[in-house]
Scaffold this motif. Sequence first.
Motif, short mmCIF file in Angstrom:
data_model
loop_
_atom_site.label_atom_id
_atom_site.label_comp_id
_atom_site.label_asym_id
_atom_site.label_seq_id
_atom_site.Cartn_x
_atom_site.Cartn_y
_atom_site.Cartn_z
N ASP A 2 0.85 -1.18 0.00
CA ASP A 2 0.00 0.00 0.00
C ASP A 2 0.89 1.24 0.00
O ASP A 2 1.42 1.63 1.05
CB ASP A 2 -0.91 -0.02 1.23
CG ASP A 2 -1.88 1.15 1.26
OD1 ASP A 2 -1.79 2.02 0.38
OD2 ASP A 2 -2.70 1.20 2.20
N GLU A 3 1.06 1.84 -1.16
CA GLU A 3 1.94 3.00 -1.28
C GLU A 3 1.37 4.23 -0.57
O GLU A 3 2.07 5.23 -0.40
CB GLU A 3 2.20 3.33 -2.76
CG GLU A 3 2.81 2.18 -3.57
CD GLU A 3 4.26 1.88 -3.20
OE1 GLU A 3 4.80 2.53 -2.28
OE2 GLU A 3 4.85 0.99 -3.87
N THR A 45 2.47 6.40 4.42
CA THR A 45 3.61 7.31 4.35
C THR A 45 4.21 7.65 5.71
O THR A 45 5.23 8.32 5.79
CB THR A 45 3.19 8.63 3.66
OG1 THR A 45 2.11 9.22 4.40
CG2 THR A 45 2.75 8.36 2.22
N GLY A 77 5.28 -0.65 2.99
CA GLY A 77 3.97 -0.43 2.42
C GLY A 77 2.90 -1.35 2.99
O GLY A 77 1.97 -1.75 2.29
#
Length: 308
Positions: free
Chosen positions: A113-114, A117, A143
Amino acid sequence: MRLLPALATAVLAFSLAPAAFAQSSVNSNNWMSSLGSSDGELSSGLSQGLSSGSMSSNGSSLAETHQDFSRDYGSSLAAVDATFGILGLFGSNANILTDMWKSEQDIYPFAIDEAITTASLISRTPTAEANRERWVVSSPSMGRNIGVDVVVGTGGPVVYFLEGIDSPETSNWIKNGHLQPVFSDTDATVVIPAQGAGSMWQDWDIDDPKLGRHKWETFVTEELASVIEDEVTHNGKRGLIGLSMGASGAVMMANNNLGFFDGVAGISGCYSTTDTIGRGTVNLTVGNLGGDPNNMWSTPESWERNDV
């Protein structure tokens, strides 16, 4: 903490012979005293837990076989050298032993999952066992969200534990290693990241088709440590210890992050990556889970960097 079968009988020992235990007690006491644990309780408990055979295989005969082989460095070296000599005879088919032992896990690769963050605490859930909690920590580097077993201490060092090759969701350090009784009278917080099977606990250069994305060095030192140490009371000291694959990973991780850990220990690791035996051990460890070690270390410099 599952061992590769042939190498297990050749060189790896979980129960310590008396002389080895005596020396391990000295080494362990010295190591743990550097972390500022109260009254050396943590170090003596760890040594006693190892000497009692609490991490040995079920059945004394196999553990005794481990001991007998590991007492004699010459026989151990000859046995391992012979193993990799046989592998060399297969030439391009040298992965035949890896294929025989292959034990892939269906959970890998994890989805990436980019959108993640920031490293943060997603959840912190008590278990039925005293002081042990199940944490979930988000990892931008990988990620995904990472499950972590945490035994919460009372102001001592934070000691990070790395698993062996299979790295299950609930740690073998807890299920088979008697970690909680050993640490119950200490002030240390114990932290065990989960599900890094076959990863060597490294930052991989390339995402692997079978094992996915592994950035364990970044996760432990840059993401997990900050989350853990913001949440628990500690004395500012950090330790790192691993078994088998985790032993190699622990020493490599400490060596690549000088000054971050105040103490590091490895049990039954292989610390070479560039000689025949060391490279072969890495190939078997990663290949056993279906991964390609050349995705982990894609250049000769990567292999050399981790030769400790």
